[in-house]
Scaffold this motif. Structure first.
Motif: not given
Ligand code: FAD
Length: 363
Positions: A167-187
């Motif tokens: 359905r078009g989703a993408r996957f990436a590995r990362a160890d995120v320290a702060h939940v807000a940092d995840a917002a910068r990891l969109h493909h």
């Protein structure tokens, strides 16, 4: 990104994150990236999902959000078991044995709703019935039975990934320290409009979340090649208030899971050999068909395992919150019920994502 589409990052690739990603990705307007430290295929003490049985044995108190999530999950698990063999979910007859003396113990409390003669979920699942006294094994005071499902997690988790990819989703590995940092990891490279936090036990320490009500519920299992011919469990044992007996055969050659325990606040990642022997002995006693009447030396062991259930006081947290300017939808704290509550809680999280995006559009 088209003007009407939205970027979403799902943080976590356990059963909760993957199911939430799948339900989001069914909406063509949602462009989903799943970011996680652990992915299907990994076996790690900080990744609960591969260790689960996994079956459907509802435990949510009547009227609770958990009970609603469990109720809303059954139809999809049933549909997959009936219609989609590639998901590796099959129907299995479950027999639930109850000992009155386990009331008030850790395991008795855990299974309190499950073991009732008239539970809220009796009309949700097929073939619920109270077993007659003469069918009960020695030491058992009452028992119920119904048709449940057992999920082969080693196939089902990658299957969820495939469904998301399709359905078009993408996957990436990362160890995120702060939940807000995840917002910068969109493909897409653009910031996410919403982050969905599905970090399980790690929600206890994740920056911006640090939920002190999250704690581990250690579960130890033995996977064997033997077939008990039934999914069976009992409310407790005489070996300690946090030990229990359960067994289920995973679909599609996944072997049989023997359990177990619910050791609250234990972080121990290694199997305890003495507990492993108790698990096997109790399983053979409850279900002699497992070894055709023989002892535990007749069990053919595939693997010993330990998983930490992401417990949370008050049950799973499905809520929206703005953290450091990033809209976050939480979906964590699924204890020993992450599979059986997966679609219900994912759909509740999707509704919150819809709400956030609707209110953002009105600003
Ligand atoms: P997890 O599977 O732990 O996934 C968390 C994800 O978040 C991982 O991908 C991790 O890498 C990621 N993550 C965390 N922190 C970060 C970070 N900072 N940065 C990036 N990524 C991060 N449930 C049932 O319904 N039925 C059963 O029969 C059943 N049996 C069980 C038996 C055992 C022995 C155990 C241990 C559990 C069982 N469960 C069962 C419970 C079920 O396994 C859990 O509820 C479920 O796996 C929780 O899923 P989750 O996605 O929330 O967490």
């Amino acid at each position: 990104m088209s003007p009407s589409s939205h970027n979403i990052v799902v943080l976590g690739a356990g059963v909760v994150g993957l199911t939430t990603a799948l339900q989001l990705a069914k909406n063509p307007a949602y462009v989903v990236t799943v970011v996680a430290k652990h992915m299907p295929g990994d076996y790690d003490i900080n990744y609960a999902s591969p260790w689960a049985g996994a079956n459907y044995l509802p435990v949510g108190p009547p009227g609770s959000a958990l009970a609603l999530y469990e109720r809303n999950t059954w139809p999809e698990l049933q549909r997959l078991a009936a219609n989609d063999p590639s998901a590796a979910i099959h129907f299995q007859e479950a027999v639930l044995h109850n000992r009155a003396k386990d009331l008030g113990s850790v395991t008795g409390d855990w299974f309190a709703e499950l073991l009732k003669a008239n539970p809220w979920w009796k009309d949700v699942v097929p073939n619920f019935r109270v077993l007659p006294k003469h069918q009960l094994p020695p030491g058992i005071d009452s028992a119920t039975a119904f048709t449940s499902v057992c999920i082969n997690t080693a196939i089902y988790l990658p299957w969820l990934v495939s469904q998301c990819l399709a359905r078009g989703a993408r996957f990436a590995r990362a160890d995120v320290a702060h939940v807000a940092d995840a917002a910068r990891l969109h493909h897409s490279g653009a910031p996410a409009d919403v982050v969905v936090n599905c970090t399980g036990l790690a929600a206890r320490t994740l920056g911006g979340v640090a939920d002190p009500t999250v704690y581990p519920g250690r579960g130890q299992i033995v996977i064997v090649r033997n077939d008990p011919g039934v999914m069976a469990s009992s409310s407790g044992t005489d070996d300690g208030g946090d030990e229990v007996v359960y067994m289920m055969q995973r679909a599609a050659g996944g072997g049989t899971i023997l359990g177990g325990c619910m050791q609250k606040n234990s972080w121990e990642s290694q199997p305890d050999p003495n507990l492993a022997v108790r698990i096997m002995r109790r399983a053979v006693e409850l279900c002699p068909t497992l070894t055709d009447g023989g002892g535990i030396e007749k069990l053919s062991i595939v693997r010993h395992g330990v998983g930490l259930r992401p417990m949370r006081e008050g049950g799973p947290r499905v809520e929206k919150e703005r953290i450091e300017g990033v809209w976050t939808v939480h979906n964590y704290g699924h204890g020993g019920y992450g599979y059986q509550a997966s679609y219900g809680s994912a759909d509740a999280a999707v509704k919150l994502v819809d709400d956030v995006l609707r209110s953002k559009a009105m600003l």
